[in-house]
Design an enzyme around this catalytic site. Structure first.
Site, short mmCIF file in Angstrom:
data_model
loop_
_atom_site.label_atom_id
_atom_site.label_comp_id
_atom_site.label_asym_id
_atom_site.label_seq_id
_atom_site.Cartn_x
_atom_site.Cartn_y
_atom_site.Cartn_z
N HIS A 143 -0.67 -10.33 -4.43
CA HIS A 143 0.22 -9.98 -5.54
C HIS A 143 0.48 -11.21 -6.39
CE1 HIS A 143 2.67 -11.13 -2.04
NE2 HIS A 143 3.53 -11.66 -2.90
N CYS A 188 0.84 -1.20 0.00
CA CYS A 188 0.00 0.00 0.00
C CYS A 188 0.88 1.25 0.00
CB CYS A 188 -0.93 0.01 1.20
SG CYS A 188 -2.37 -1.07 1.02
N HIS A 195 -6.40 -2.64 -0.83
CA HIS A 195 -5.72 -3.62 0.02
C HIS A 195 -6.58 -4.86 0.18
CE1 HIS A 195 -2.98 -5.17 3.05
NE2 HIS A 195 -4.07 -5.61 3.65
#
Ligand code: 5GP
Ligand code: ZN
Length: 120
Positions: A107, A11, A50
């Site tokens: 990710h 973030c 997030h």
């Protein structure tokens, strides 16, 4: 689920608070080079929102998740991966402790380029 976790390293990268080598950005997605590459090409694609892991996805995420999958091969080629089938790339999404996930912001690793690689 918060949009931005102030304690999350990815973030902070999205917000520009930690520098990164950016590969791509749009409203929902961000991509940047991995700091410790396993391969000649190694970048990460992440949602800007997030989300801790792939285990947290819901049907509401199908749109951007599908876009991410279509984006990945395009970015792989742009970043220097060789074309399929001689080239190609590897996409990995480590999830949870047993999946060896270290950063708790979803990710996808995209790795490619000529062999040998440093790892993997
Ligand atoms: P995981 O093990 O969670 O799937 O992968 C996390 C990845 O994030 C690792 O490959 C690691 O090198 C990368 N990484 C961790 N911290 C940073 C950072 O501050 N900047 C960049 N560019 N990559 C990072
Ligand atoms: Zn985060």
């Amino acid at each position: 689920m918060s949009v931005h976790d102030p304690n999350c390293i990815f973030c902070k990268i999205i917000a520009g608070q930690i520098p990164s080598r950016k590969v791509y950005e749009d409203d929902e997605l961000f991509a940047f080079h991995d700091i410790d590459p396993w391969a000649p090409v190694h970048f990460l694609i992440i949602p800007k929102r997030h989300i801790a892991s792939m285990s947290h996805l819901t049907t509401a995420d199908e749109g951007w998740m599908g876009r991410l999958m279509v984006l990945a091969p395009r970015l792989a080629l742009e970043q220097g991966c060789n074309p399929y089938p001689e080239g190609g790339f590897r996409m990995v999404c480590n999830t949870g402790a047993e999946g060896r996930q270290e950063v708790q912001h979803l990710h996808w690793h995209v790795m490619g380029g000529p062999r040998p690689w440093a790892r993997g």
